[in-house]
Motif scaffolding. Structure first.
Motif, short mmCIF file in Angstrom:
data_model
loop_
_atom_site.label_atom_id
_atom_site.label_comp_id
_atom_site.label_asym_id
_atom_site.label_seq_id
_atom_site.Cartn_x
_atom_site.Cartn_y
_atom_site.Cartn_z
N PHE A 118 -2.79 -4.34 -7.78
CA PHE A 118 -1.64 -4.98 -7.73
C PHE A 118 -1.27 -4.43 -6.06
O PHE A 118 -0.70 -5.32 -5.42
CB PHE A 118 -0.50 -4.26 -8.73
N VAL A 119 -1.58 -3.21 -5.81
CA VAL A 119 -1.16 -2.73 -4.34
C VAL A 119 -1.88 -3.52 -3.44
O VAL A 119 -1.61 -4.19 -2.30
CB VAL A 119 -1.48 -1.39 -4.26
N LEU A 120 -3.29 -3.67 -3.57
CA LEU A 120 -4.07 -4.68 -2.54
C LEU A 120 -3.64 -6.04 -2.64
O LEU A 120 -3.68 -6.44 -1.35
CB LEU A 120 -5.42 -4.40 -2.95
N GLU A 121 -3.08 -6.69 -3.62
CA GLU A 121 -2.78 -7.98 -3.63
C GLU A 121 -1.47 -8.25 -3.00
O GLU A 121 -1.37 -9.24 -2.22
CB GLU A 121 -2.73 -8.66 -5.13
N ASN A 122 -0.52 -7.17 -3.13
CA ASN A 122 0.78 -7.16 -2.64
C ASN A 122 1.19 -6.51 -1.48
O ASN A 122 2.49 -6.82 -0.92
CB ASN A 122 1.73 -6.96 -3.90
#
Length: 219
Positions: A118-122
């Motif tokens: 989630f962090v890497l995508e957002n």
């Protein structure tokens, strides 16, 4: 993010769900330049151990058995998820005087992997974790120390909420924490520790979050 320690810190989950409800009812409180994401329950298996519920629950669903509450800290594999991230990771870590499993490798656990993805995508500007119980806002750090903006948001949240501001968690040695991993990839993160394991301190945390909204709206 609430509930990384599952049912052991079930009040952080209730706080996150109440915050979701508040934002749905008061969308205008979010500055136009911001997008807010709330992950209310980062360790649903741990919550289930304590509540017997999937998804939302109330405080009346929560067990009062201390052993059950403590066991709800871990996921279904018996791993402390806040020791499973890629910042000074080791196979075992500590929780107070206890040795706990940190998984077989960084992000070996599906919950930690989901949060990482989630962090890497957002690519969030900053992350706030709700935990309990220390009445404190902690900054995050990894090998390269504390990011300057992390100190800013720690102090902003602490001043608004009334919690103490503490740069480094030093009660015992930890490794593989989620906040430290975020620091290692240059994302400011703070840990907000509620006063007890039962209260959500809604007014205090709403003031803290609104202060962060104001801080990032003015950047």
């Amino acid at each position: 993010v609430g509930g990384l320690h599952g049912g052991y810190e079930w009040n952080s989950v209730l706080l996150a769900y109440q915050f979701i409800d508040y934002l749905k009812e008061n969308p205008a409180v979010i500055p136009k330049n911001l997008t807010i994401s709330v992950i209310p329950s980062a360790n649903p298996d741990g919550v289930y151990v304590v509540t017997g519920k999937e998804g939302r629950f109330t405080n009346t669903d929560v067990s009062t058995d201390k052993e059950i509450l403590a066991s709800g800290r871990f996921n279904a594999h018996g791993v402390d998820l806040n020791r499973n991230f890629d910042c000074q990771w080791k196979t075992t870590s500590k929780w107070r005087e206890k040795i706990v499993s940190a998984g077989t490798k960084p992000f070996s656990e599906p919950e930690a992997l989901a949060l990482r993805n989630f962090v890497l995508e957002n690519n969030p500007e900053a992350v706030v974790f709700w935990h309990s119980q220390a009445n404190t806002v902690y900054a995050s750090e990894c090998e390269d120390g504390i990011l300057p903006q992390t100190l800013d948001i720690m102090n902003v949240y602490a001043r608004a909420s009334g919690y103490r501001a503490v740069k480094s968690f030093d009660q015992y040695e930890t490794s593989g924490d989620s906040e430290g991993w975020l620091a290692s990839i240059n994302i400011p993160a703070i840990t907000v520790e509620l006063k007890t394991h039962e209260t959500i301190e809604w007014d205090e945390n709403l003031r803290g979050i609104k202060a962060l909204f104001k801080y990032y709206a003015e950047e």
